[in-house]
Scaffold this active site. Sequence first.
Site, short mmCIF file in Angstrom:
data_model
loop_
_atom_site.label_atom_id
_atom_site.label_comp_id
_atom_site.label_asym_id
_atom_site.label_seq_id
_atom_site.Cartn_x
_atom_site.Cartn_y
_atom_site.Cartn_z
N LYS A 9 0.86 -1.26 0.02
CA LYS A 9 -0.15 -0.10 -0.05
C LYS A 9 0.82 1.22 -0.01
O LYS A 9 2.01 1.24 0.29
CB LYS A 9 -0.82 -0.07 1.34
CG LYS A 9 -2.05 -1.23 1.24
CD LYS A 9 -2.84 -1.34 2.41
CE LYS A 9 -3.72 -2.66 2.47
NZ LYS A 9 -4.43 -2.60 3.61
N HIS A 115 -1.85 -5.32 1.34
CA HIS A 115 -3.05 -6.46 1.14
C HIS A 115 -2.55 -7.60 0.89
O HIS A 115 -1.69 -7.92 -0.08
CB HIS A 115 -3.89 -5.68 0.06
CG HIS A 115 -4.79 -6.76 -0.20
ND1 HIS A 115 -6.22 -7.08 0.33
CD2 HIS A 115 -5.00 -7.49 -1.43
CE1 HIS A 115 -6.86 -7.98 -0.31
NE2 HIS A 115 -5.96 -8.15 -1.47
O1 CDP Z 1 -6.42 -6.26 4.82
P1 CDP Z 1 -7.11 -7.51 5.42
O2 CDP Z 1 -7.87 -8.77 4.49
O3 CDP Z 1 -6.30 -8.26 6.50
O4 CDP Z 1 -8.44 -6.71 6.01
P2 CDP Z 1 -10.08 -6.57 5.51
O5 CDP Z 1 -10.79 -6.68 6.97
O6 CDP Z 1 -10.23 -7.14 4.21
O7 CDP Z 1 -10.09 -4.80 5.53
C1 CDP Z 1 -9.42 -4.33 4.40
C2 CDP Z 1 -8.56 -3.09 4.84
O8 CDP Z 1 -9.54 -2.13 5.31
C3 CDP Z 1 -7.64 -3.17 5.94
O9 CDP Z 1 -6.46 -3.85 5.31
C4 CDP Z 1 -7.08 -1.86 6.36
O10 CDP Z 1 -6.36 -1.30 5.55
C5 CDP Z 1 -8.47 -1.45 6.17
N1 CDP Z 1 -9.40 -1.46 7.45
C6 CDP Z 1 -9.70 -0.49 8.02
O11 CDP Z 1 -8.96 0.89 7.72
N2 CDP Z 1 -10.10 -0.08 9.26
C7 CDP Z 1 -11.02 -1.27 9.78
N3 CDP Z 1 -11.64 -1.25 10.82
C8 CDP Z 1 -10.87 -2.57 8.87
C9 CDP Z 1 -10.13 -2.52 7.86
MG MG Z 2 -9.37 -8.67 3.22
#
Ligand code: CDP
Ligand code: MG
Length: 136
Positions: A9, A115
């Site tokens: 990112k 990601h």
């Molecule tokens: O990236 P990952 O699959 O671990 O998490 P996700 O639940 O798919 O969420 C996507 C992205 O959204 C996260 O990596 C964070 O950058 C962002 N996010 C956030 O800013 N605040 C949250 N409460 C949850 C996710």
């Molecule tokens: Mg995700």
Amino acid sequence: MEITLVLIKPGGVSRSLIGEITKRIEARDLKVVGLKLMNAPRATVEEHYAEHKERPFFASVCDYLTSGPVVAIAVSGVNATKAIRAMMGATNPLDAAPGTVRGDLALTIDDNLTHSSSDPEAAARELALWFPEGTV
Ligand code: CDP
Ligand code: MG
């Protein structure tokens, strides 16, 4: 053999962590089969995070992903998706184990550096989006 997607990112790119993160992937004996630095179009990012469209953080995560260049990496290996997810660590860096990218290098959930695809089906969908030209 499986191909999965990693995005470094904008926070990771601006902190000069492209090498560090790619080094960890290659050290695991996973193979880079696609790699590009790009300014992601907003439409690509919104489609990428379509599953989160109704979530309160959708706009902010799309803002973040379009705030600067990202590196898209296609990674090939046995169980590559699961291996990469484990290497990146929990979404919230405060919960991410030491030894993971997020546990070692990140501090906040809104700047969690990478990601990675959550499962092979998501990987296929995301690779088509980020590497429409295909991988190498
Ligand atoms: O990236 P990952 O699959 O671990 O998490 P996700 O639940 O798919 O969420 C996507 C992205 O959204 C996260 O990596 C964070 O950058 C962002 N996010 C956030 O800013 N605040 C949250 N409460 C949850 C996710
Ligand atoms: Mg995700």
